[in-house]
Design a protein around this motif. Structure first.
Motif, short mmCIF file in Angstrom:
data_model
loop_
_atom_site.label_atom_id
_atom_site.label_comp_id
_atom_site.label_asym_id
_atom_site.label_seq_id
_atom_site.Cartn_x
_atom_site.Cartn_y
_atom_site.Cartn_z
N VAL A 11 126.14 -82.81 23.20
CA VAL A 11 126.09 -81.84 22.12
C VAL A 11 124.72 -81.79 21.45
O VAL A 11 124.40 -80.83 20.78
N ASN A 12 123.91 -82.82 21.65
CA ASN A 12 122.55 -82.81 21.12
C ASN A 12 121.60 -82.01 22.01
O ASN A 12 120.44 -81.82 21.67
N ALA A 14 122.79 -78.95 23.62
CA ALA A 14 123.83 -77.96 23.91
C ALA A 14 123.33 -76.68 24.56
O ALA A 14 124.13 -75.91 25.08
N ALA A 17 124.74 -75.97 27.90
CA ALA A 17 126.19 -75.80 28.00
C ALA A 17 126.59 -74.42 28.48
O ALA A 17 127.53 -74.27 29.26
N ASN A 38 132.23 -84.95 25.75
CA ASN A 38 131.02 -85.53 25.19
C ASN A 38 131.26 -87.01 25.01
O ASN A 38 132.32 -87.41 24.53
N ALA A 63 129.89 -84.65 17.13
CA ALA A 63 130.25 -84.43 18.53
C ALA A 63 131.45 -83.50 18.64
O ALA A 63 131.46 -82.56 19.45
N GLY A 66 130.40 -80.02 17.62
CA GLY A 66 129.56 -79.46 18.67
C GLY A 66 130.37 -78.95 19.84
O GLY A 66 130.11 -77.85 20.36
N LEU A 67 131.36 -79.71 20.26
CA LEU A 67 132.22 -79.27 21.36
C LEU A 67 133.00 -78.01 20.97
O LEU A 67 133.17 -77.10 21.78
N ILE A 70 130.70 -75.05 21.25
CA ILE A 70 130.47 -74.72 22.66
C ILE A 70 131.69 -74.02 23.24
O ILE A 70 131.58 -73.02 23.95
N ASN A 80 138.88 -79.98 24.70
CA ASN A 80 137.70 -80.74 24.28
C ASN A 80 138.07 -82.19 24.04
O ASN A 80 139.12 -82.49 23.49
#
Length: 136
Positions: A11-12, A14, A17, A38, A63, A66-67, A70, A80
């Motif tokens: 996620v850092n 991304a 993705a 992740n 995290a 972030g998922l 995405i 996720n």
């Protein structure tokens, strides 16, 4: 066509993705089960004792969030999951647990340390029981 696909994202990092999810759709179609994964790397104890207590919670929240971001960027239905541990081991474990047909993982240009230790993508390629697509 692949039916169960693990998309292992950082996620850092991304920005990769989107292409990874397009690849998942290309190899699995709209009906594939896509698992966004992740892995939060384990922090050694000698480092963890110097970190604030809320640090771990914040990393996991980032995290998870972030998922979610995405997942919202694709029309594919995703599940996720955030796991903790060593990235390559956790990716392989999830692939086994989900009986994955394919793993999609990003790679970077190898540095000197990768020649001695091996990258996460290289370890996954060497040990996976299914197809691995490495995105650069």
């Amino acid at each position: 066509m692949y039916e169960t696909i693990i998309v292992a994202v950082d996620v850092n990092n991304a920005e990769k993705a989107s292409d990874m999810l397009k690849t998942a759709e290309r190899i699995g179609g709209k009906t594939a089960k896509v698992f966004l994964l992740n892995v939060v790397e384990a922090v050694p104890n000698y480092v963890a004792v110097h970190l604030p207590e809320e640090f771990r919670e914040q990393v996991w929240k980032e995290a998870t969030d972030g998922l979610s971001r995405i997942a919202k960027s694709t029309s594919l239905e995703t599940e996720n999951e955030v796991r903790g541990g060593h990235a390559s081991a956790e990716i392989l474990t999830v692939a086994d647990e989900r009986n994955a047909d394919a793993i999609i993982i990003a790679s970077h240009r190898p540095g000197l340390e990768d020649y001695f230790l091996g990258s996460t993508a290289a370890r996954v390629v060497r040990h996976a029981k299914c197809t691995v697509v490495v995105m650069r």
